[in-house]
Motif scaffolding. Structure first.
Motif, PDB file in Angstrom:
ATOM      1  N   GLU A  54       0.818  -1.221   0.000  1.00 50.84           N
ATOM      2  CA  GLU A  54       0.000   0.000   0.000  1.00 50.84           C
ATOM      3  C   GLU A  54       0.844   1.260   0.000  1.00 50.84           C
ATOM      4  OE1 GLU A  54      -2.532  -0.438   3.359  1.00 50.84           O
ATOM      5  OE2 GLU A  54      -3.744  -2.026   2.439  1.00 50.84           O
ATOM      6  N   ARG A  55       2.082   1.163   0.466  1.00 47.30           N
ATOM      7  CA  ARG A  55       2.995   2.302   0.437  1.00 47.30           C
ATOM      8  C   ARG A  55       3.778   2.356  -0.873  1.00 47.30           C
ATOM      9  NH1 ARG A  55       2.526   5.971   4.829  1.00 47.30           N
ATOM     10  NH2 ARG A  55       1.511   4.791   6.503  1.00 47.30           N
ATOM     11  N   THR A  56       4.005   1.208  -1.496  1.00 45.35           N
ATOM     12  CA  THR A  56       4.886   1.147  -2.660  1.00 45.35           C
ATOM     13  C   THR A  56       4.172   1.524  -3.950  1.00 45.35           C
ATOM     14  OG1 THR A  56       6.108  -0.637  -1.566  1.00 45.35           O
ATOM     15  CG2 THR A  56       6.507  -0.312  -3.915  1.00 45.35           C
ATOM     16  N   SER A  57       2.992   1.015  -4.158  1.00 46.05           N
ATOM     17  CA  SER A  57       2.309   1.260  -5.436  1.00 46.05           C
ATOM     18  C   SER A  57       2.039   2.741  -5.693  1.00 46.05           C
ATOM     19  CB  SER A  57       1.016   0.448  -5.497  1.00 46.05           C
ATOM     20  OG  SER A  57       1.309  -0.939  -5.564  1.00 46.05           O
ATOM     21  N   PRO A  58       1.566   3.510  -4.721  1.00 42.68           N
ATOM     22  CA  PRO A  58       1.419   4.950  -4.972  1.00 42.68           C
ATOM     23  C   PRO A  58       2.747   5.642  -5.264  1.00 42.68           C
ATOM     24  CG  PRO A  58       0.147   4.294  -3.051  1.00 42.68           C
ATOM     25  CD  PRO A  58       1.017   3.135  -3.405  1.00 42.68           C
ATOM     26  N   LEU A  59       3.822   5.132  -4.651  1.00 42.11           N
ATOM     27  CA  LEU A  59       5.147   5.697  -4.896  1.00 42.11           C
ATOM     28  C   LEU A  59       5.570   5.441  -6.338  1.00 42.11           C
ATOM     29  CD1 LEU A  59       7.531   7.152  -3.558  1.00 42.11           C
ATOM     30  CD2 LEU A  59       8.373   4.922  -2.784  1.00 42.11           C
ATOM     31  N   VAL A  60       5.311   4.231  -6.829  1.00 40.84           N
ATOM     32  CA  VAL A  60       5.605   3.915  -8.226  1.00 40.84           C
ATOM     33  C   VAL A  60       4.812   4.823  -9.157  1.00 40.84           C
ATOM     34  CG1 VAL A  60       5.372   2.137 -10.012  1.00 40.84           C
ATOM     35  CG2 VAL A  60       6.263   1.524  -7.744  1.00 40.84           C
ATOM     36  N   TYR A  61       3.526   4.970  -8.875  1.00 39.92           N
ATOM     37  CA  TYR A  61       2.682   5.829  -9.714  1.00 39.92           C
ATOM     38  C   TYR A  61       3.204   7.268  -9.726  1.00 39.92           C
ATOM     39  CZ  TYR A  61      -1.307   8.707 -11.057  1.00 39.92           C
ATOM     40  OH  TYR A  61      -2.119   9.653 -11.657  1.00 39.92           O
ATOM     41  N   ALA A  62       3.573   7.766  -8.555  1.00 38.19           N
ATOM     42  CA  ALA A  62       4.082   9.143  -8.483  1.00 38.19           C
ATOM     43  C   ALA A  62       5.344   9.300  -9.314  1.00 38.19           C
ATOM     44  CB  ALA A  62       4.350   9.517  -7.024  1.00 38.19           C
ATOM     45  N   ARG A 121      15.038  13.556 -15.917  1.00 36.78           N
ATOM     46  CA  ARG A 121      14.257  12.417 -16.399  1.00 36.78           C
ATOM     47  C   ARG A 121      15.049  11.121 -16.249  1.00 36.78           C
ATOM     48  NH1 ARG A 121      10.080  10.716 -19.544  1.00 36.78           N
ATOM     49  NH2 ARG A 121      10.505   9.002 -21.004  1.00 36.78           N
ATOM     50  N   ARG A 122      16.348  11.156 -16.547  1.00 36.21           N
ATOM     51  CA  ARG A 122      17.164   9.947 -16.406  1.00 36.21           C
ATOM     52  C   ARG A 122      17.214   9.494 -14.946  1.00 36.21           C
ATOM     53  NH1 ARG A 122      20.142  12.744 -20.370  1.00 36.21           N
ATOM     54  NH2 ARG A 122      21.523  13.690 -18.823  1.00 36.21           N
ATOM     55  N   ARG A 123      17.371  10.426 -14.043  1.00 37.06           N
ATOM     56  CA  ARG A 123      17.370  10.060 -12.621  1.00 37.06           C
ATOM     57  C   ARG A 123      16.022   9.505 -12.183  1.00 37.06           C
ATOM     58  NH1 ARG A 123      17.548  14.186  -9.519  1.00 37.06           N
ATOM     59  NH2 ARG A 123      17.667  15.926 -11.009  1.00 37.06           N
ATOM     60  N   ALA A 170      15.343   5.665 -10.628  1.00 37.57           N
ATOM     61  CA  ALA A 170      14.620   5.431  -9.380  1.00 37.57           C
ATOM     62  C   ALA A 170      13.342   4.634  -9.623  1.00 37.57           C
ATOM     63  CB  ALA A 170      14.285   6.767  -8.715  1.00 37.57           C
ATOM     64  N   LEU A 171      12.663   4.918 -10.726  1.00 34.95           N
ATOM     65  CA  LEU A 171      11.418   4.216 -11.042  1.00 34.95           C
ATOM     66  C   LEU A 171      11.673   2.734 -11.271  1.00 34.95           C
ATOM     67  CD1 LEU A 171       8.416   4.202 -11.679  1.00 34.95           C
ATOM     68  CD2 LEU A 171       8.974   4.940 -14.027  1.00 34.95           C
ATOM     69  N   ASP A 172      12.741   2.394 -11.968  1.00 33.29           N
ATOM     70  CA  ASP A 172      13.065   0.973 -12.178  1.00 33.29           C
ATOM     71  C   ASP A 172      13.265   0.270 -10.836  1.00 33.29           C
ATOM     72  OD1 ASP A 172      12.915   1.161 -14.907  1.00 33.29           O
ATOM     73  OD2 ASP A 172      15.085   1.394 -15.214  1.00 33.29           O
ATOM     74  N   ARG A 173      13.914   0.924  -9.921  1.00 35.73           N
ATOM     75  CA  ARG A 173      14.164   0.322  -8.613  1.00 35.73           C
ATOM     76  C   ARG A 173      12.851   0.142  -7.847  1.00 35.73           C
ATOM     77  NH1 ARG A 173      19.068  -0.121  -6.134  1.00 35.73           N
ATOM     78  NH2 ARG A 173      20.026   1.603  -7.291  1.00 35.73           N
ATOM     79  N   LEU A 174      11.998   1.129  -7.904  1.00 39.70           N
ATOM     80  CA  LEU A 174      10.722   1.057  -7.183  1.00 39.70           C
ATOM     81  C   LEU A 174       9.789   0.015  -7.794  1.00 39.70           C
ATOM     82  CD1 LEU A 174      10.159   4.876  -6.568  1.00 39.70           C
ATOM     83  CD2 LEU A 174      10.829   3.142  -4.871  1.00 39.70           C
ATOM     84  N   ARG A 175       9.828  -0.149  -9.104  1.00 37.98           N
ATOM     85  CA  ARG A 175       9.015  -1.195  -9.743  1.00 37.98           C
ATOM     86  C   ARG A 175       9.479  -2.580  -9.308  1.00 37.98           C
ATOM     87  NH1 ARG A 175       8.606   1.537 -15.802  1.00 37.98           N
ATOM     88  NH2 ARG A 175       6.595   2.600 -15.460  1.00 37.98           N
ATOM     89  N   LEU A 210      17.551   3.718  -1.513  1.00 40.06           N
ATOM     90  CA  LEU A 210      18.364   3.611  -2.724  1.00 40.06           C
ATOM     91  C   LEU A 210      17.733   4.399  -3.877  1.00 40.06           C
ATOM     92  CD1 LEU A 210      19.351  -0.151  -2.510  1.00 40.06           C
ATOM     93  CD2 LEU A 210      20.950   1.782  -2.479  1.00 40.06           C
ATOM     94  N   ALA A 211      16.402   4.339  -3.986  1.00 41.55           N
ATOM     95  CA  ALA A 211      15.717   5.136  -5.007  1.00 41.55           C
ATOM     96  C   ALA A 211      15.914   6.624  -4.728  1.00 41.55           C
ATOM     97  CB  ALA A 211      14.233   4.786  -5.044  1.00 41.55           C
TER      98      ALA A 211
END
Length: 324
Positions: free
Chosen positions: A205-213, A226-228, A232-237, A304-305
């Motif tokens: 429940e904490r991770t999915s909204p973070l990925v969406y953001a 954008r590269r950064r 971070a998005l790859d790590r969060l996914r 890390l993200a």
């Protein structure tokens, strides 16, 4: 003869009738006493004070001491190797954790010499006798071995943390997250293990909204930002795949409109700060060892993200940085 006279005569007769052995003991004791007094023994001095009571252990003392000693051993055997920039930052993290945890113990009255253990000297082949000033050479770790040690949370520590007091439980879980972050920076996989734990749904429940953001952040960013964001998005996914995706009926709302680099940067900082600060919300009051491990690893991946995004590395992710 009066009655009093007869009684006095009787007592004199009894004293004269004492056996020779009793008279000898009395006389000998008096002689010894006279010698002791002559040599300076004071019979009127107070009795020595009773022994000082044994110190009562501080709360969570054994666990905190064990963790501090682990950190001491890491610092003692720190690699002399390449990648000095990454190692310097991680070493500073470990040093800060050591100061804070040892400071907590000394503030609770634990003597320093009971916190610091003598260094472990590995067995060696017989050598010629050495002087007491000689010390065993330190066997420094390789970077790969250091990364493995940072990524391995001892099962005994995890179990003991489940029954620690509230403050120590959160402090140590944050410390584990910091160490795992260091392992991740050195290339170790620190994602939560496959399987289930009592906190997986809360973490999802904490991770999915973070990925969406961060999908929004990446979409509304350009150039290096954008590269950064994509890193971070790859790590969060990957984190979302590990803990599971939260069910949401209609997506997640953003706190404000995100239409350019500036608003995207603001959103990234906001959601990362909220996620890292969620330690107290996701760590149960009575966790299992698996739950402590999951929360620590989740904190590490989120941090890390955050480092991917450009935020500073911290020793105790999830807490206001404690001081010794």
């Amino acid at each position: 003869m009066s009655g009093d006279t007869r009684r006095r005569g009787s007592r004199v007769s009894e004293q004269r009738a004492l056996p020779p052995r009793r008279l000898l003991l009395i006389g000998g004791g008096a002689a010894v006493l006279a010698v002791l007094v002559d040599r300076g023994l004071r019979l009127d001095l107070p009795q020595p004070p009773p022994p000082v009571p044994t110190r009562r252990p501080a709360a969570d003392e054994a666990l905190l001491v064990a963790v501090v000693r682990d950190l001491d051993e890491l610092l003692r055997t720190w690699p002399r190797a390449s990648r000095p920039t990454a190692l310097k930052g991680i070493r500073g993290l470990v040093q800060q954790q050591r100061r804070v945890l040892a400071g907590r113990l000394t503030n609770d009255g634990v003597p320093t010499d009971e916190i610091t253990a003598p260094p472990t000297i590995p067995p060696t082949t017989p050598t010629p006798p050495t002087t007491s000033a000689d010390t065993a050479p330190v066997q420094h770790l390789t970077v790969a071995r250091l990364a493995q040690l940072l990524a391995s949370l001892p099962a005994g520590h995890l179990k003991a943390t489940t029954s620690a007091t509230d403050g120590a439980r959160e402090l140590l879980t944050a410390a584990y997250g910091g160490l795992l972050t260091g392992a991740g920076l050195l290339g170790e996989d620190v994602l939560p293990a496959s399987g289930t734990s009592p906190v997986r749904s809360q973490l999802a429940e904490r991770t999915s909204p973070l990925v969406y953001a961060f999908e929004v952040v990446a979409a509304q960013s350009s150039g290096g930002q954008r590269r950064r964001a994509l890193t971070a998005l790859d790590r969060l996914r990957a984190l979302e795949r590990a803990v599971g995706r939260a069910e949401a009926s209609s997506g997640w709302s953003l706190p404000f409109a995100v239409t350019d680099d500036k608003s995207a940067d603001r959103l990234a900082d906001l959601v990362l700060g909220r996620a890292i600060g969620a330690l107290g919300d996701v760590l149960p009051a009575v966790p299992t060892p698996e739950a402590v491990d999951d929360v620590a690893r989740w904190l590490a991946v989120v941090q890390l993200a955050a480092v991917d995004w450009g935020r500073d590395l911290v020793a105790f992710p999830g807490l206001r940085q404690p001081r010794p």
